[in-house]
Design a protein around this motif. Structure first.
Motif, PDB file in Angstrom:
ATOM      1  N   ALA A  96       0.816  -1.224   0.000  1.00  0.00           N
ATOM      2  CA  ALA A  96       0.000   0.000   0.000  1.00  0.00           C
ATOM      3  C   ALA A  96       0.848   1.272   0.000  1.00  0.00           C
ATOM      4  CB  ALA A  96      -0.986   0.009   1.168  1.00  0.00           C
ATOM      5  N   SER A  97       2.098   1.165  -0.483  1.00  0.00           N
ATOM      6  CA  SER A  97       2.932   2.361  -0.635  1.00  0.00           C
ATOM      7  C   SER A  97       3.590   2.325  -2.000  1.00  0.00           C
ATOM      8  CB  SER A  97       3.978   2.456   0.483  1.00  0.00           C
ATOM      9  OG  SER A  97       4.948   1.442   0.368  1.00  0.00           O
ATOM     10  N   ASP A  98       4.090   3.475  -2.425  1.00  0.00           N
ATOM     11  CA  ASP A  98       4.687   3.597  -3.744  1.00  0.00           C
ATOM     12  C   ASP A  98       5.812   4.627  -3.676  1.00  0.00           C
ATOM     13  OD1 ASP A  98       4.962   2.970  -6.409  1.00  0.00           O
ATOM     14  OD2 ASP A  98       3.102   3.935  -7.052  1.00  0.00           O
ATOM     15  N   SER A  99       6.690   4.603  -4.672  1.00  0.00           N
ATOM     16  CA  SER A  99       7.782   5.570  -4.755  1.00  0.00           C
ATOM     17  C   SER A  99       7.941   6.030  -6.194  1.00  0.00           C
ATOM     18  CB  SER A  99       9.091   4.926  -4.288  1.00  0.00           C
ATOM     19  OG  SER A  99       9.491   3.927  -5.223  1.00  0.00           O
ATOM     20  N   ASP A 100       8.653   7.111  -6.382  1.00  0.00           N
ATOM     21  CA  ASP A 100       9.034   7.564  -7.717  1.00  0.00           C
ATOM     22  C   ASP A 100      10.252   6.764  -8.178  1.00  0.00           C
ATOM     23  OD1 ASP A 100       7.058   9.542  -7.839  1.00  0.00           O
ATOM     24  OD2 ASP A 100       8.362  11.053  -6.912  1.00  0.00           O
ATOM     25  N   ASP A 101      10.560   6.842  -9.463  1.00  0.00           N
ATOM     26  CA  ASP A 101      11.786   6.222  -9.978  1.00  0.00           C
ATOM     27  C   ASP A 101      12.993   6.772  -9.234  1.00  0.00           C
ATOM     28  OD1 ASP A 101      10.293   4.886 -11.879  1.00  0.00           O
ATOM     29  OD2 ASP A 101      10.863   6.198 -13.529  1.00  0.00           O
ATOM     30  N   GLY A 102      13.975   5.923  -8.985  1.00  0.00           N
ATOM     31  CA  GLY A 102      15.221   6.365  -8.365  1.00  0.00           C
ATOM     32  C   GLY A 102      15.154   6.566  -6.868  1.00  0.00           C
ATOM     33  N   ALA A 103      14.163   6.002  -6.192  1.00  0.00           N
ATOM     34  CA  ALA A 103      14.036   6.174  -4.737  1.00  0.00           C
ATOM     35  C   ALA A 103      15.266   5.599  -4.037  1.00  0.00           C
ATOM     36  CB  ALA A 103      12.768   5.510  -4.231  1.00  0.00           C
ATOM     37  N   ASP A 104      15.894   6.410  -3.181  1.00  0.00           N
ATOM     38  CA  ASP A 104      17.127   5.993  -2.520  1.00  0.00           C
ATOM     39  C   ASP A 104      16.975   5.769  -1.015  1.00  0.00           C
ATOM     40  OD1 ASP A 104      16.843   8.614  -1.699  1.00  0.00           O
ATOM     41  OD2 ASP A 104      18.732   9.296  -2.570  1.00  0.00           O
ATOM     42  N   SER A 105      15.749   5.675  -0.544  1.00  0.00           N
ATOM     43  CA  SER A 105      15.518   5.331   0.862  1.00  0.00           C
ATOM     44  C   SER A 105      14.081   4.863   1.045  1.00  0.00           C
ATOM     45  CB  SER A 105      15.796   6.525   1.786  1.00  0.00           C
ATOM     46  OG  SER A 105      14.795   7.501   1.659  1.00  0.00           O
ATOM     47  N   LEU A 106      13.850   4.101   2.097  1.00  0.00           N
ATOM     48  CA  LEU A 106      12.512   3.629   2.433  1.00  0.00           C
ATOM     49  C   LEU A 106      11.574   4.803   2.665  1.00  0.00           C
ATOM     50  CD1 LEU A 106      10.591   1.300   3.092  1.00  0.00           C
ATOM     51  CD2 LEU A 106      11.519   1.292   5.413  1.00  0.00           C
ATOM     52  N   ASP A 107      12.118   5.924   3.158  1.00  0.00           N
ATOM     53  CA  ASP A 107      11.312   7.133   3.394  1.00  0.00           C
ATOM     54  C   ASP A 107      10.668   7.666   2.122  1.00  0.00           C
ATOM     55  OD1 ASP A 107      12.116   6.972   6.020  1.00  0.00           O
ATOM     56  OD2 ASP A 107      13.593   8.581   5.871  1.00  0.00           O
ATOM     57  N   LYS A 108      11.194   7.281   0.967  1.00  0.00           N
ATOM     58  CA  LYS A 108      10.644   7.742  -0.319  1.00  0.00           C
ATOM     59  C   LYS A 108       9.432   6.913  -0.739  1.00  0.00           C
ATOM     60  CE  LYS A 108      13.949  10.822  -0.995  1.00  0.00           C
ATOM     61  NZ  LYS A 108      15.060  10.811  -1.887  1.00  0.00           N
ATOM     62  N   CYS A 109       9.149   5.821  -0.008  1.00  0.00           N
ATOM     63  CA  CYS A 109       7.944   5.019  -0.255  1.00  0.00           C
ATOM     64  C   CYS A 109       6.809   5.669   0.545  1.00  0.00           C
ATOM     65  CB  CYS A 109       8.161   3.576   0.201  1.00  0.00           C
ATOM     66  SG  CYS A 109       9.417   2.686  -0.733  1.00  0.00           S
ATOM     67  N   LEU A 110       5.856   6.233  -0.146  1.00  0.00           N
ATOM     68  CA  LEU A 110       4.776   6.972   0.506  1.00  0.00           C
ATOM     69  C   LEU A 110       3.472   6.186   0.408  1.00  0.00           C
ATOM     70  CD1 LEU A 110       5.615  10.504  -0.935  1.00  0.00           C
ATOM     71  CD2 LEU A 110       6.349   9.490   1.244  1.00  0.00           C
ATOM     72  N   CYS A 111       2.662   6.298   1.450  1.00  0.00           N
ATOM     73  CA  CYS A 111       1.378   5.591   1.479  1.00  0.00           C
ATOM     74  C   CYS A 111       0.505   6.027   0.315  1.00  0.00           C
ATOM     75  CB  CYS A 111       0.641   5.858   2.799  1.00  0.00           C
ATOM     76  SG  CYS A 111       1.463   5.166   4.232  1.00  0.00           S
ATOM     77  N   GLU A 112      -0.177   5.054  -0.274  1.00  0.00           N
ATOM     78  CA  GLU A 112      -1.097   5.336  -1.366  1.00  0.00           C
ATOM     79  C   GLU A 112      -2.345   5.996  -0.802  1.00  0.00           C
ATOM     80  OE1 GLU A 112      -1.635   1.439  -3.039  1.00  0.00           O
ATOM     81  OE2 GLU A 112       0.282   1.531  -4.111  1.00  0.00           O
ATOM     82  N   LYS A 113      -3.144   6.604  -1.665  1.00  0.00           N
ATOM     83  CA  LYS A 113      -4.406   7.225  -1.253  1.00  0.00           C
ATOM     84  C   LYS A 113      -5.261   6.197  -0.532  1.00  0.00           C
ATOM     85  CE  LYS A 113      -4.610  10.524  -5.037  1.00  0.00           C
ATOM     86  NZ  LYS A 113      -5.334  10.941  -6.241  1.00  0.00           N
ATOM     87  N   GLY A 114      -5.885   6.625   0.557  1.00  0.00           N
ATOM     88  CA  GLY A 114      -6.730   5.741   1.343  1.00  0.00           C
ATOM     89  C   GLY A 114      -5.972   5.009   2.453  1.00  0.00           C
ATOM     90  N   TYR A 115      -4.654   5.224   2.544  1.00  0.00           N
ATOM     91  CA  TYR A 115      -3.832   4.589   3.590  1.00  0.00           C
ATOM     92  C   TYR A 115      -3.052   5.660   4.317  1.00  0.00           C
ATOM     93  CZ  TYR A 115      -4.751   0.220   1.127  1.00  0.00           C
ATOM     94  OH  TYR A 115      -5.362  -0.853   0.558  1.00  0.00           O
ATOM     95  N   SER A 116      -2.695   5.370   5.559  1.00  0.00           N
ATOM     96  CA  SER A 116      -1.887   6.321   6.323  1.00  0.00           C
ATOM     97  C   SER A 116      -0.814   5.590   7.090  1.00  0.00           C
ATOM     98  CB  SER A 116      -2.738   7.145   7.268  1.00  0.00           C
ATOM     99  OG  SER A 116      -3.379   6.310   8.204  1.00  0.00           O
TER     100      SER A 116
END
Length: 101
Positions: free
Chosen positions: A81-101
């Protein structure tokens, strides 16, 4: 290997010097990095946020993946339930998808 103020200094991260006669350090190939004082292009490896491609170069981690260290290893999946942009260099760049927190 660079002369600064009349003394030799090691090449900075992301560069190397394979020839003792040169006064400049050479940059690692795209999406690659190296340690301070590297002496060969072989010391360059895929940067965080990138992985080894089948042709031997490095490519960015694709959407939904990340890698937070340097090397040829594969990128890791972002948590469910999380996603990142291309080239993500840390877990912090994986952000919750809409509808999740």
């Amino acid at each position: 290997n660079v002369i600064a103020d009349s003394s030799c200094v090691p090449c900075p991260e992301g560069t190397f010097s394979a020839d003792s006669a040169t006064l400049e350090c050479t940059s690692c190939p795209d999406l690659q990095n190296s340690d301070f004082g590297s002496t060969s292009v072989e010391n360059c490896s895929c940067s965080a946020g990138s992985t080894l491609s089948p042709n031997g170069g490095c490519v960015q981690c694709v959407t939904g993946k990340y890698k937070d260290f340097r090397g040829p290893e594969n990128c890791s999946d972002c948590p469910a339930a999380s996603d990142s942009d291309d080239g993500a260099d840390s877990l912090d760049k994986c952000l919750c998808e809409k509808g999740y927190s």
